[in-house]
Write an enzyme that holds these catalytic residues in place. Structure first.
Site, mmCIF file in Angstrom:
data_model
loop_
_atom_site.group_PDB
_atom_site.id
_atom_site.type_symbol
_atom_site.label_atom_id
_atom_site.label_comp_id
_atom_site.label_asym_id
_atom_site.label_seq_id
_atom_site.Cartn_x
_atom_site.Cartn_y
_atom_site.Cartn_z
ATOM 1 N N ASP A 115 0.829 -1.197 0.000
ATOM 2 C CA ASP A 115 0.000 0.000 0.000
ATOM 3 C C ASP A 115 0.870 1.257 0.000
ATOM 4 O O ASP A 115 1.871 1.328 0.717
ATOM 5 C CB ASP A 115 -0.857 -0.027 1.279
ATOM 6 N N GLU B 244 14.970 -15.318 0.244
ATOM 7 C CA GLU B 244 15.348 -16.410 1.149
ATOM 8 C C GLU B 244 14.281 -17.498 1.187
ATOM 9 O O GLU B 244 14.524 -18.581 1.709
ATOM 10 C CB GLU B 244 15.507 -15.878 2.580
HETATM 11 C C1 NOJ Z 1 -4.498 2.943 -0.853
HETATM 12 C C2 NOJ Z 1 -5.604 1.996 -0.544
HETATM 13 O O1 NOJ Z 1 -5.910 1.260 -1.706
HETATM 14 C C3 NOJ Z 1 -6.762 2.825 -0.051
HETATM 15 O O2 NOJ Z 1 -7.942 2.089 0.045
HETATM 16 C C4 NOJ Z 1 -6.361 3.429 1.281
HETATM 17 O O3 NOJ Z 1 -7.387 4.289 1.716
HETATM 18 C C5 NOJ Z 1 -5.068 4.219 1.145
HETATM 19 N N1 NOJ Z 1 -4.070 3.542 0.381
HETATM 20 C C6 NOJ Z 1 -4.487 4.515 2.518
HETATM 21 O O4 NOJ Z 1 -3.981 3.326 3.077
#
Ligand code: NOJ
Length: 538
Positions: free
Chosen positions: A210, A272
Site C-alpha cells: 500500500d 530467502e
Molecule cells: C491505498 C488503498 O488502496 C486505499 O484504500 C487506502 O485508503 C489508502 N491507500 C491509505 O492506506
C-alpha cells in the site's frame, strides 16, 4: 520496445497471472454480522477456482479500528476479530493452495492506526522521546506553534497534520487516525521486515504494498508548491491523471529516491523463501518511468499500471498506454500489469457510461487487457458486470466522504464500489451472509439477476464471459512477451500477440474483422466487429 524475456518454463508464477482482488468486508459473510470475513472467503474459493484465476489478493484483514476499513492497522501480526482469527487465515491459505490458488496479502507500511501500540506509546512518551521518533511529530509554525508545520493536505481532505494535547503536530497523509511512520528511523524498517517474515512463514505467496511510493518524505518537510485553491491532497486519481497528461506536480511527500532501498532489502528477504514470493507496488507515481523504478531487478516484482484504468474510451488512448508501458519497462525484466477496477475507483462499467453500453465497453476493455502479456488484476464483482452503487449519504462510511461532506467540495467517497457481492437469491443480502440480516453497506434492489448463481446458469452472462476469456487466455502464446503490429485506424485498435490478432472497436460503427477464427469475443459478432466490442482472432 524489445527486451530480453524470461524463459517461459522458469518464469515465476506471477509473471502472467490473473490476480483477483478480494475486499474482505464485502466478499462473503460467514458469521452473519453483516461484514465479510475470512471463513466467508474460504467458503467461496471455489468461485475463484471456477473463474480460472491464478491468485487472490486480499485487502487488509489485520487488527484495525476500521476507520479506513483495514488500511489503518493496529497490529500487523494478528487478524481483526471482525474477520476471524489466525487459524482462519491458516485455513484460508491451506484451502487456496489446495485449489492451486496463490494468496497475496496487503501490507500497509506508510502509516499505522493511531491505536497501534507504537503510536499510543508515542503519545504517552512526549516530545523528543524515541517513541515519538517512529512517527513524524514536529512543532507547529506561527505564534505558539498553532499553525501546522507545513501546508501539506491529506489525500482524504483537510490538513495532513493534527495537533496533540502537548502542542506537537503529527503527519497523516490519509485520515487523522492514520499517522505516517518516519522511515528515516531504522526501527521502522526492522519492524516491517519482521512483519514480512511473519506472513512469509505462514505461507503467503506475496504482498500488495500500500502507498509504496509514500514511505519517505523530502527530509526538509518543505511546503508543497501548488494551486492554493486546493483543499485536498492529490488523490490517487488526480495524481495519475497528471501521469497521463505529463504535467508534473510538486510532490515532496511522494516518490522520494530513498524508498527504493526499502524494496531492495525486502527483495533479499523474499529471496530467502521458496516458491517465487512476490511484491506488487501500489505506487501512484507521476510517470511510467518512475513506475518502472519500483520494478528494477533487485526491487519489487510488479507495480500496478493504473494508466490502463485511466485511459479514455478511444483507440489512440489505449494504444498510447500499451506503447508507453512497454517502453518504460524496456530497461527492467519485470512484466507489465493491467488493471481496470479496484476498491478505490469507480467501477469500470459505470466509468464507461453504465447500462448496456457501459457493460459492452467494460467487457471489450477487459478482453483487450486479458490478451496482453503480463499480469491482469481483477476486482471482485467485475466478473458479474457490477456497476458503481449510489450509496445514500447517511449510509456512507468512507473517510474521504466523512472528512469532506461539510465542506464546499464534498467527495462522494469510495463506498459505491465496495457494496457486498450478490451470491444468490432475489432480495438483499443475496446470500452475502446467512439469513436476512443486512450487510454493512446497503445493496440495491434488483441485484438478483447479477448474482453469481443467476449468472452461472446463463451461458450469455458476464460471468460466463469472464470464465471463457480466462480459459482462452491460457491458450495464448506464453512466449509472445510483447505485442506487435500495434495500429490505430480511426477508432479501431489492432495488435498481435503471437498468432492471435486482437481488435478493439471503440467507435460507433461496425469495423471489418480480420480473417481467421474468432476464438473469443466480448459480445456478439457477425461478419463485422460491432461498436464497443473486442475480439481475438487466430
Ligand atoms: C491505498 C488503498 O488502496 C486505499 O484504500 C487506502 O485508503 C489508502 N491507500 C491509505 O492506506
Amino acid at each position: 520496445m524489445g527486451r530480453m524475456s524470461t524463459p517461459v518454463d522458469t518464469a515465476p508464477w506471477w509473471r502472467d497471472a490473473v490476480i483477483y482482488q478480494v475486499y474482505p468486508r464485502s466478499f462473503a459473510d460467514a458469521d452473519g454480522d453483516g461484514v465479510g470475513d475470512l471463513p466467508g472467503i474460504t467458503a467461496h474459493l471455489d468461485h475463484l477456482a471456477a473463474l480460472g484465476v491464478d491468485a487472490l489478493w486480499i485487502s487488509p484483514f489485520y487488527r484495525s479500528p476500521q476507520n479506513d476499513h483495514g488500511y489503518d492497522v493496529s497490529d500487523y501480526c494478528d487478524i481483526d476479530p471482525l474477520f476471524g482469527s489466525l487459524e482462519d487465515a491458516d485455513a484460508l491459505l491451506a484451502r487456496a493452495h489446495e485449489l492451486g490458488l496463490k494468496v497475496v496479502v496487503d501490507l500497509v507500511p506508510n502509516h499505522s492506526s493511531d491505536q497501534h501500540a507504537w503510536f499510543q506509546a508515542a503519545l504517552a512518551a512526549g516530545p523528543g522521546s524515541p517513541e515519538r521518533a517512529r512517527y513524524i511529530f514536529r512543532e507547529g509554525r506561527g505564534p505558539d506553534g498553532a499553525e501546522p508545520p507545513n501546508n501539506w493536505l491529506s489525500v482524504f481532505g483537510g490538513s495532513a497534520w493534527d495537533r496533540v494535547p502537548d502542542g506537537q503536530w503529527y503527519l497523516h497523509l490519509f485520515d487523522s487516525s492514520q499517522p505516517d511512520f518516519d522511515w528515516r528511523n531504522p526501527e521502522v524498517g526492522d519492524m516491517f521486515v519482521a512483519v514480512l517474515r511473519f506472513w512469509l512463514d505462514r505461507g503467503v505467496d506475496g504482498f500488495r504494498v500500500d502507498v509504496a511510493h509514500g514511505l519517505f518524505k523530502e527530509e526538509s518537510l518543505r511546503d508543497q508548491v501548488r494551486d492554493e485553491s486546493a483543499t485536498r491532497g492529490p488523490s490517487a486519481g488526480e495524481n495519475a491523471a497528471s501521469m497521463v497528461e505529463r504535467t508534473l506536480a510538486d510532490e515532496p511527500m511522494w516518490d522520494q529516491p530513498e524508498v527504493h532501498d526499502v524494496y531492495r532489502r525486502w527483495h533479499q528477504v523474499l529471496a530467502e523463501y521458496d516458491g517465487d514470493r512476490m511484491t506488487v507496488a501500489e505506487a501512484w507515481t507521476q510517470t511510467p518511468e518512475s513506475m518502472a523504478r519500483f520494478v528494477r531487478d533487485d526491487e519489487m516484482s510488479q507495480a500496478f499500471n493504473f494508466s490502463w484504468l485511466l485511459a479514455a474510451w478511444t483507440a489512440p488512448a489505449f494504444a498510447d498506454v500499451i506503447t508507453s508501458t512497454f517502453d518504460a519497462l524496456a530497461e527492467v525484466s519485470a512484466s507489465p500489469t493491467w488493471v481496470l477496477s479496484n476498491h478505490d475507483v469507480v467501477r469500470h462499467v459505470t466509468r464507461y457510461g453504465g447500462g448496456d453500453q457501459g457493460l459492452a465497453r467494460a467487457r471489450a476493455a477487459t478482453l483487450t487487457m486479458l490478451s496482453l502479456p503480463g499480469s491482469a488484476y481483477l476486482y471482485q464483482g467485475e466478473e458479474l458486470g457490477l456497476e458503481q452503487v449510489d450509496v445514500p449519504p447517511e449510509a456512507r462510511t468512507d473517510p474521504s466522504w466523512l472528512r469532506t461532506k461539510d465542506t464546499d467540495k464534498p467527495e462522494v467517497g469510495r463506498d459505491g464500489c465496495r457494496v457486498p457481492i450478490p451470491w444468490d437469491g432475489t432480495e438483499p443480502p443475496y446470500a452475502f451472509g446467512p439469513g436476512t440480516g443486512q450487510p454493512w453497506l446497503p445493496q440495491p434492489a434488483g441485484w438478483g439477476a447479477a448474482s453469481v448463481a443467476a449468472q452461472a446458469a446463463d451461458p450469455a452472462s458476464t460471468l460466463a464471459f469472464y470464465r471463457q476469456a480466462l480459459a482462452a487466455r491460457r491458450t495464448l502464446d506464453a512466449h509472445a512477451r510483447e505485442v506487435s503490429d500495434l495500429a490505430v485506424d480511426g477508432e479501431v485498435l489492432t495488435f498481435r500477440r503471437g498468432d492471435v490478432t486482437v481488435v478493439l472497436n471503440t467507435g460507433s460503427t461496425p469495423a471489418p474483422l480480420p480473417a481467421g477464427e474468432v476464438i473469443m469475443a466480448s459480445g456478439a459478432v457477425d461478419d463485422k466487429l460491432p461498436a464497443d466490442t473486442a475480439v481475438w482472432v487466430r
